[in-house]
Design an enzyme around this catalytic site. Structure first.
Site, PDB file in Angstrom:
ATOM      1  N   ASP A 202      28.469  62.017  27.323  1.00 55.73           N
ATOM      2  CA  ASP A 202      27.106  61.743  27.742  1.00 55.73           C
ATOM      3  C   ASP A 202      26.818  62.735  28.888  1.00 55.73           C
ATOM      4  O   ASP A 202      27.749  63.297  29.473  1.00 55.73           O
ATOM      5  CB  ASP A 202      27.024  60.292  28.231  1.00 55.73           C
ATOM      6  CG  ASP A 202      25.676  59.953  28.796  1.00 55.73           C
ATOM      7  OD1 ASP A 202      24.684  60.092  28.070  1.00 55.73           O
ATOM      8  OD2 ASP A 202      25.611  59.560  29.977  1.00 55.73           O
ATOM      9  N   LEU A 203      25.551  62.948  29.192  1.00 54.59           N
ATOM     10  CA  LEU A 203      25.223  63.939  30.228  1.00 54.59           C
ATOM     11  C   LEU A 203      24.843  63.281  31.559  1.00 54.59           C
ATOM     12  O   LEU A 203      25.611  63.318  32.522  1.00 54.59           O
ATOM     13  CB  LEU A 203      24.068  64.825  29.720  1.00 54.59           C
ATOM     14  CG  LEU A 203      23.577  65.902  30.696  1.00 54.59           C
ATOM     15  CD1 LEU A 203      24.667  66.926  30.978  1.00 54.59           C
ATOM     16  CD2 LEU A 203      22.327  66.590  30.136  1.00 54.59           C
TER      17      LEU A 203
ATOM     18  N   ALA B 187      20.835  61.418  25.253  1.00 54.73           N
ATOM     19  CA  ALA B 187      19.480  61.036  24.825  1.00 54.73           C
ATOM     20  C   ALA B 187      18.425  61.983  25.387  1.00 54.73           C
ATOM     21  O   ALA B 187      17.266  61.924  25.002  1.00 54.73           O
ATOM     22  CB  ALA B 187      19.182  59.613  25.300  1.00 54.73           C
TER      23      ALA B 187
ATOM     24  N   ASP C  96      28.061  56.357  30.744  1.00 54.26           N
ATOM     25  CA  ASP C  96      27.779  55.576  31.963  1.00 54.26           C
ATOM     26  C   ASP C  96      26.778  54.443  31.718  1.00 54.26           C
ATOM     27  O   ASP C  96      26.411  53.758  32.673  1.00 54.26           O
ATOM     28  CB  ASP C  96      27.226  56.476  33.073  1.00 54.26           C
ATOM     29  CG  ASP C  96      25.795  56.913  32.788  1.00 54.26           C
ATOM     30  OD1 ASP C  96      25.496  57.247  31.630  1.00 54.26           O
ATOM     31  OD2 ASP C  96      24.979  56.915  33.732  1.00 54.26           O
TER      32      ASP C  96
ATOM     33  N   THR D 224      22.221  63.423  37.640  1.00 53.93           N
ATOM     34  CA  THR D 224      20.781  63.455  37.406  1.00 53.93           C
ATOM     35  C   THR D 224      20.189  62.053  37.256  1.00 53.93           C
ATOM     36  O   THR D 224      18.957  61.910  37.279  1.00 53.93           O
ATOM     37  CB  THR D 224      20.460  64.252  36.116  1.00 53.93           C
ATOM     38  OG1 THR D 224      21.451  63.936  35.149  1.00 53.93           O
ATOM     39  CG2 THR D 224      20.434  65.740  36.361  1.00 53.93           C
TER      40      THR D 224
ATOM     41  N   LYS E 152      20.200  55.478  21.473  1.00 51.64           N
ATOM     42  CA  LYS E 152      21.310  54.578  21.785  1.00 51.64           C
ATOM     43  C   LYS E 152      20.685  53.204  22.050  1.00 51.64           C
ATOM     44  O   LYS E 152      19.619  53.155  22.665  1.00 51.64           O
ATOM     45  CB  LYS E 152      22.037  55.051  23.051  1.00 51.64           C
ATOM     46  CG  LYS E 152      22.644  56.445  22.940  1.00 51.64           C
ATOM     47  CD  LYS E 152      23.126  56.945  24.328  1.00 51.64           C
ATOM     48  CE  LYS E 152      23.573  58.383  24.255  1.00 51.64           C
ATOM     49  NZ  LYS E 152      23.935  58.957  25.567  1.00 51.64           N
TER      50      LYS E 152
ATOM     51  N   LYS F  91      19.182  53.292  31.606  1.00 55.32           N
ATOM     52  CA  LYS F  91      20.176  54.359  31.453  1.00 55.32           C
ATOM     53  C   LYS F  91      20.543  54.554  29.987  1.00 55.32           C
ATOM     54  O   LYS F  91      20.859  53.590  29.289  1.00 55.32           O
ATOM     55  CB  LYS F  91      21.438  54.044  32.271  1.00 55.32           C
ATOM     56  CG  LYS F  91      21.221  54.235  33.761  1.00 55.32           C
ATOM     57  CD  LYS F  91      22.519  54.056  34.535  1.00 55.32           C
ATOM     58  CE  LYS F  91      22.277  54.260  36.019  1.00 55.32           C
ATOM     59  NZ  LYS F  91      23.463  53.906  36.816  1.00 55.32           N
TER      60      LYS F  91
HETATM   61  P1  B16 Z   1      14.734  62.885  29.056  1.00 50.24           P
HETATM   62  P2  B16 Z   1      21.948  60.520  28.792  1.00 50.24           P
HETATM   63  C1  B16 Z   1      19.404  59.838  29.136  1.00 50.24           C
HETATM   64  O1  B16 Z   1      20.418  60.806  29.200  1.00 50.24           O
HETATM   65  C2  B16 Z   1      19.209  59.176  30.481  1.00 50.24           C
HETATM   66  O2  B16 Z   1      20.310  58.352  30.800  1.00 50.24           O
HETATM   67  C3  B16 Z   1      17.974  58.329  30.449  1.00 50.24           C
HETATM   68  O3  B16 Z   1      17.741  57.787  31.731  1.00 50.24           O
HETATM   69  C4  B16 Z   1      16.778  59.173  30.012  1.00 50.24           C
HETATM   70  O4  B16 Z   1      15.592  58.373  29.897  1.00 50.24           O
HETATM   71  C5  B16 Z   1      17.085  59.815  28.660  1.00 50.24           C
HETATM   72  O5  B16 Z   1      18.254  60.591  28.766  1.00 50.24           O
HETATM   73  C6  B16 Z   1      15.973  60.723  28.200  1.00 50.24           C
HETATM   74  O6  B16 Z   1      15.920  61.805  29.075  1.00 50.24           O
HETATM   75  O7  B16 Z   1      13.519  62.241  29.629  1.00 50.24           O
HETATM   76  O8  B16 Z   1      15.302  64.006  29.909  1.00 50.24           O
HETATM   77  O9  B16 Z   1      14.528  63.309  27.621  1.00 50.24           O
HETATM   78  O10 B16 Z   1      22.453  59.576  29.810  1.00 50.24           O
HETATM   79  O11 B16 Z   1      21.930  59.986  27.371  1.00 50.24           O
HETATM   80  O12 B16 Z   1      22.569  61.899  28.915  1.00 50.24           O
HETATM   81 MG    MG Z   2      24.051  58.625  30.862  1.00 47.77          MG
END
Ligand code: B16
Ligand code: MG
Length: 215
Positions: free
Chosen positions: A13-14, A119, A174, A21, A149, A49
């Site tokens: 995951d990022l 995501a 996370d 971030t 997810k 999250k």
């Molecule tokens: P964006 P991950 C997710 O990244 C975040 O945890 C979540 O808070 C966020 O809404 C989602 O990405 C979308 O992100 O607005 O940048 O497209 O934790 O799956 O790496």
């Molecule tokens: Mg995450």
């Protein structure tokens, strides 16, 4: 318990695992919620999250008891992302979370396959700014998955792109939604953070430093 000898690929995951971030998503959502007259809590944020941008907005509108037209929702999503992008404009390798670089380097040395399973639609820019893009054999992000997810799609696509069976993939996550997605994909999963927020993970560690010597 994790069976590390079984692992041939690691899917990261990022936000909140590799890069710090998650706090910027929180700040941008809180600002958006404020503008809607809703007081956004840390507990609310925990539920967002790993959830997609549009899925997160739907939840905030539900909690706030608000209904918006599709056009208004588009504007709110664009506004949130604009605030988020301005917060991460100065992102640099110093924003990598503890153990990120050490673990990526160790996995490369050991010949493990590495994928991103995020995501976020902003993932590519974040990997570039933090200078870790070259470690990845496959990138699966919010631009290529249909189902958010806890649907397993993001991780199954990662396994497929790497050519590794799900049973040999280890996911690092996370978010509860991400843990549930990994289990639905029949993969082993380590939760990164606190155990009370990460139910059903096969193991939970505070950060990635705890995993470096497992490989
Ligand atoms: P964006 P991950 C997710 O990244 C975040 O945890 C979540 O808070 C966020 O809404 C989602 O990405 C979308 O992100 O607005 O940048 O497209 O934790 O799956 O790496
Ligand atoms: Mg995450």
């Amino acid at each position: 318990m994790i069976n590390y000898t079984n692992v041939k690929a690691v899917i990261f995951d990022l936000d909140g695992v590799l890069v710090d971030t998650a706090v910027y998503h929180y700040q941008a959502w809180r600002r958006l919620a404020d503008s809607l007259g809703y007081s956004f809590s840390v507990e609310d944020n925990e539920q967002l999250k790993g959830v997609s941008r549009v899925g997160s907005l739907e939840l905030i509108l539900k909690w706030a008891g608000l209904e918006k037209s599709e056009q208004e929702k588009e504007q709110l999503l664009a506004q949130k992302n604009q605030w988020y992008l301005s917060l991460i404009e100065q992102l640099h390798p110093g924003h990598l979370l503890p153990g990120s670089l050490d673990l990526l380097q160790r996995l490369k040395t050991k010949g493990m396959r590495i994928a991103l399973g995020s995501a976020s639609k902003n993932a590519l820019g974040i990997l570039q700014k933090t200078e870790i893009l070259n470690y990845f054999d496959a990138l699966i992000d919010g631009n290529v998955v249909q189902a958010s997810k806890p649907d397993p799609e993001v991780f199954l696509k990662g396994a497929e792109a790497l050519g590794i069976e799900p049973a040999h993939c280890l996911v690092l996550e996370d978010a509860q939604a991400g843990i549930d997605a990994a289990k639905a994909a029949r993969m082993q999963v380590v939760g990164i953070g606190s155990a009370e927020n990460l139910k059903r993970a096969d193991d939970v560690v505070g950060d990635l430093t705890a995993l470096v010597d497992k490989f």
